[in-house]
Design a protein around this motif. Structure first.
Motif, PDB file in Angstrom:
ATOM      1  N   GLU A 136       0.778  -1.226   0.038  1.00  0.00           N
ATOM      2  CA  GLU A 136      -0.044   0.020  -0.151  1.00  0.00           C
ATOM      3  C   GLU A 136       0.748   1.236  -0.030  1.00  0.00           C
ATOM      4  O   GLU A 136       0.593   2.168  -0.703  1.00  0.00           O
ATOM      5  CB  GLU A 136      -0.874  -0.136   1.309  1.00  0.00           C
ATOM      6  CG  GLU A 136      -2.007  -1.070   1.172  1.00  0.00           C
ATOM      7  CD  GLU A 136      -2.601  -1.205   2.440  1.00  0.00           C
ATOM      8  OE1 GLU A 136      -3.996  -1.633   2.476  1.00  0.00           O
ATOM      9  OE2 GLU A 136      -2.261  -0.941   3.390  1.00  0.00           O
ATOM     10  N   GLN A 137       1.932   1.280   0.764  1.00  0.00           N
ATOM     11  CA  GLN A 137       2.919   2.395   0.694  1.00  0.00           C
ATOM     12  C   GLN A 137       3.478   2.431  -0.716  1.00  0.00           C
ATOM     13  O   GLN A 137       3.874   3.939  -0.987  1.00  0.00           O
ATOM     14  CB  GLN A 137       3.968   2.130   1.734  1.00  0.00           C
ATOM     15  CG  GLN A 137       3.573   2.381   3.199  1.00  0.00           C
ATOM     16  CD  GLN A 137       4.606   1.785   4.052  1.00  0.00           C
ATOM     17  OE1 GLN A 137       5.909   1.749   3.847  1.00  0.00           O
ATOM     18  NE2 GLN A 137       4.351   1.895   5.274  1.00  0.00           N
ATOM     19  N   ARG A 138       3.864   1.343  -1.276  1.00  0.00           N
ATOM     20  CA  ARG A 138       4.333   1.553  -2.804  1.00  0.00           C
ATOM     21  C   ARG A 138       3.321   2.288  -3.631  1.00  0.00           C
ATOM     22  O   ARG A 138       3.538   3.117  -4.654  1.00  0.00           O
ATOM     23  CB  ARG A 138       4.886   0.275  -3.083  1.00  0.00           C
ATOM     24  CG  ARG A 138       5.712   0.372  -4.500  1.00  0.00           C
ATOM     25  CD  ARG A 138       6.460  -0.936  -4.923  1.00  0.00           C
ATOM     26  NE  ARG A 138       5.730  -2.270  -4.729  1.00  0.00           N
ATOM     27  CZ  ARG A 138       5.682  -3.123  -3.649  1.00  0.00           C
ATOM     28  NH1 ARG A 138       6.430  -2.866  -2.788  1.00  0.00           N
ATOM     29  NH2 ARG A 138       4.689  -4.148  -3.631  1.00  0.00           N
ATOM     30  N   GLU A 139       1.945   1.766  -3.439  1.00  0.00           N
ATOM     31  CA  GLU A 139       1.045   2.151  -4.532  1.00  0.00           C
ATOM     32  C   GLU A 139       0.864   3.582  -4.202  1.00  0.00           C
ATOM     33  O   GLU A 139       0.540   4.637  -5.125  1.00  0.00           O
ATOM     34  CB  GLU A 139      -0.292   1.647  -4.467  1.00  0.00           C
ATOM     35  CG  GLU A 139      -0.082   0.007  -4.751  1.00  0.00           C
ATOM     36  CD  GLU A 139      -1.391  -0.873  -4.376  1.00  0.00           C
ATOM     37  OE1 GLU A 139      -2.088  -0.158  -3.916  1.00  0.00           O
ATOM     38  OE2 GLU A 139      -1.351  -1.974  -4.656  1.00  0.00           O
ATOM     39  N   LEU A 140       0.762   4.137  -2.946  1.00  0.00           N
ATOM     40  CA  LEU A 140       0.717   5.655  -2.360  1.00  0.00           C
ATOM     41  C   LEU A 140       1.550   6.046  -3.069  1.00  0.00           C
ATOM     42  O   LEU A 140       1.536   7.418  -3.661  1.00  0.00           O
ATOM     43  CB  LEU A 140       0.435   5.708  -1.077  1.00  0.00           C
ATOM     44  CG  LEU A 140       0.262   7.131  -0.686  1.00  0.00           C
ATOM     45  CD1 LEU A 140      -0.913   7.704  -1.058  1.00  0.00           C
ATOM     46  CD2 LEU A 140       0.394   7.270   1.127  1.00  0.00           C
ATOM     47  N   ALA A 141       2.933   5.666  -2.822  1.00  0.00           N
ATOM     48  CA  ALA A 141       4.272   6.611  -3.541  1.00  0.00           C
ATOM     49  C   ALA A 141       3.933   6.804  -4.951  1.00  0.00           C
ATOM     50  O   ALA A 141       4.359   7.935  -5.527  1.00  0.00           O
ATOM     51  CB  ALA A 141       5.412   5.872  -3.119  1.00  0.00           C
ATOM     52  N   GLU A 142       3.576   5.798  -5.733  1.00  0.00           N
ATOM     53  CA  GLU A 142       3.305   5.789  -7.385  1.00  0.00           C
ATOM     54  C   GLU A 142       2.387   6.611  -7.420  1.00  0.00           C
ATOM     55  O   GLU A 142       2.509   7.727  -8.747  1.00  0.00           O
ATOM     56  CB  GLU A 142       3.120   4.518  -7.734  1.00  0.00           C
ATOM     57  CG  GLU A 142       4.160   3.511  -7.746  1.00  0.00           C
ATOM     58  CD  GLU A 142       3.831   2.011  -8.214  1.00  0.00           C
ATOM     59  OE1 GLU A 142       2.640   1.980  -8.122  1.00  0.00           O
ATOM     60  OE2 GLU A 142       4.736   1.182  -8.410  1.00  0.00           O
ATOM     61  N   LEU A 143       1.211   7.142  -6.840  1.00  0.00           N
ATOM     62  CA  LEU A 143       0.159   7.870  -7.082  1.00  0.00           C
ATOM     63  C   LEU A 143       0.635   9.411  -6.880  1.00  0.00           C
ATOM     64  O   LEU A 143       0.287  10.229  -7.530  1.00  0.00           O
ATOM     65  CB  LEU A 143      -1.081   7.576  -6.116  1.00  0.00           C
ATOM     66  CG  LEU A 143      -1.942   6.330  -6.625  1.00  0.00           C
ATOM     67  CD1 LEU A 143      -2.906   6.168  -5.312  1.00  0.00           C
ATOM     68  CD2 LEU A 143      -2.585   6.346  -7.773  1.00  0.00           C
TER      69      LEU A 143
END
Length: 381
Positions: free
Chosen positions: A371-378
Motif C-alpha cells: 500500500e505504501q508503494r502504491e501510494l508513492a506511485e500515485l
C-alpha cells in the motif's frame, strides 16, 4: 550526568503505561472540583473566615482568598517543607504559626509576613501543631524526634516568644498528629481536658491536662501501623491510618460501645465528619493515596454498619487534607493534595460526583508495504 527527563531514561513497559494513564487522568480531571493550583504539594491547611493558609512542601505558607482563589501573600523563611500551620490571635493581630522539616516553629506577622519568633528545641521534623485555647493558651508540638513539647503562648500577648514548659518522650516512634477535647458539666463549666497523640507505629496515647502539664492516661490500641491523622469530636476519637483503615473510639473512655473500623483500598491520610444541616445529611469524608474522596453516611457508620462509599474523583495524587469551609452559611469541602491543587466541592457535588471523562483515542491505520508503494506511485503521478 543526571537527568529528570523521562525521555532520556530507561523505562519499562509498565512505567510507560503508568505514565500514559497518568497523563490521561490529568487531562480528564483538570476541571473537577474547580482546582486552584499552587507551586508545590499541599501538606496542611487551616481556614479562618474566607481565607486559607496552606502549608506547602515548597518551604512556604500561602495565604489564599477563598472567594476568588487567588494568592494574597506568601510567608517565606523555612528551610524545609512546611508540615503544619495554625493561627493564634493576639492584641497585636493574628499570628501564623508553622512547623517544618527544618525542626523549627516559626511565628509570623500576618500582615507583613515577617518572622517574629523562631522556636527551637525539636531535633527532627516538626510534624503537627495544636493550639489549646484555655485560660492559659498553650501550643502542643509533635515531632519525628518522638517527643511532645508544650509551649506557653501567653508571652505572645506582649509580643514575646512562647516558652517551652514541658517536654515528653513517651512515644517510641515519630509523633504524627494530635487533637484535643474539652469536657464540660451540665452548666457548661470545664471539667476535664483530654489530649490525644498518635505515632508512626500505630500507637495512640491519651493525656489529661492538669495544672498546665500533660499527664498520661492510657494507650488506645487498634491500628497496625502509622496513624497520620486523629480528630476528637463530641462523640469520640477518629483516626486515619496507613493500615488502610479508619477507626472511631466512642467517648467517654468507659463507654460500652466498641470501636468501629472501616477498611479502605489504600492508605488513609485524612478524614472529616460533617454533622447534618438543613440542606444536607450527616456525612463522613475520607481520603488518602487512592486519590479519591470517599463519602459515607455518618449515621450508618456510627451504628456499626459498613456502607459502600460514594467515590469522588478529581485529584491525581495522594489527598493529604480535608477541611470544611462555611461559605455564606453553606458547607464547602476543600481537599488538598500532593498533586499541587486545592479543590472545592459542594455537598451536591459530593453526593452526585461528576465522572472522569477520558478523550477517545484516535485510531491510526498503518499501511502495508504494497500500500505504501502504491501510494508513492500515485503521489509521483
Amino acid at each position: 550526568m543526571q537527568t529528570n527527563d523521562t525521555d532520556l531514561l530507561f523505562q519499562t513497559n509498565s512505567d510507560l503505561e503508568f505514565s500514559s494513564a497518568r497523563q490521561k487522568k490529568l487531562k480528564a480531571a483538570e476541571k473537577l472540583g474547580n482546582p486552584f493550583r499552587i507551586s508545590s504539594k499541599v501538606l496542611d491547611l487551616v481556614i479562618e473566615g474566607d481565607e486559607a493558609w496552606v502549608a506547602e512542601s515548597g518551604w512556604q505558607i500561602r495565604r489564599v482568598d477563598l472567594n476568588s482563589f487567588t494568592t494574597k501573600k506568601l510567608y517565606k523563611g523555612h528551610s524545609g517543607p512546611v508540615t503544619s500551620v495554625v493561627l493564634y490571635d493576639t492584641p497585636g493581630g493574628l499570628r501564623v504559626l508553622s512547623g517544618s522539616w527544618d525542626k523549627t516553629i516559626r511565628i509570623w506577622d500576618i500582615k507583613t509576613a515577617q518572622v517574629l519568633h523562631i522556636l527551637k528545641g525539636h531535633t527532627d521534623f516538626v510534624k503537627s501543631l495544636l493550639i489549646l485555647p484555655l485560660p492559659r493558651p498553650l501550643l502542643l508540638s509533635t515531632s519525628s524526634d518522638r517527643s511532645l513539647r508544650l509551649w506557653d503562648l501567653s508571652p505572645l500577648q506582649e509580643n514575646n516568644p512562647p516558652i517551652c514548659i514541658q517536654t515528653i518522650r513517651e512515644h517510641t516512634r515519630p509523633v504524627e498528629s494530635s487533637t484535643y477535647r474539652i469536657f464540660t458539666d451540665e452548666s457548661g463549666q470545664r471539667t476535664e481536658v483530654y489530649i490525644w497523640t498518635s505515632d508512626s507505629l500505630g500507637v495512640m496515647k491519651e493525656w489529661e491536662l492538669k495544672d498546665d502539664q500533660l499527664v498520661f492516661r492510657r494507650d488506645i490500641k487498634g491500628h497496625e501501623t502509622s496513624v497520620g491523622f486523629i480528630l476528637a469530636t463530641e462523640d469520640g476519637l477518629w483516626s486515619a491510618s496507613m493500615d488502610k483503615s479508619i477507626m472511631f473510639h466512642p467517648h467517654p473512655p468507659s463507654a460500652p460501645l466498641k470501636p468501629i473500623s472501616i477498611l479502605h483500598t489504600g492508605y488513609v491520610k485524612s478524614l472529616l465528619p460533617l454533622p447534618a444541616s438543613s440542606t444536607s445529611p450527616s456525612l463522613l469524608l475520607t481520603a488518602g493515596d487512592d486519590e479519591d474522596l470517599h463519602v459515607f453516611p455518618l449515621d450508618d457508620v456510627l451504628e456499626g454498619q459498613t456502607p459502600k462509599p460514594i467515590l469522588v474523583p478529581g485529584h491525581c495524587a495522594e489527598v493529604s487534607v480535608l477541611r470544611l469551609w462555611r461559605k455564606e452559611g453553606k458547607a464547602v469541602i476543600l481537599s488538598g493534595s500532593l498533586d499541587g491543587t486545592i479543590r472545592n466541592w459542594s455537598i451536591p457535588e459530593l453526593l452526585n460526583p461528576a465522572p472522569l471523562v477520558y478523550e477517545e483515542e484516535k485510531e491510526t491505520v498503518e499501511l502495508t508495504e504494497d500500500e505504501q508503494r502504491e501510494l508513492a506511485e500515485l503521489m509521483d503521478e
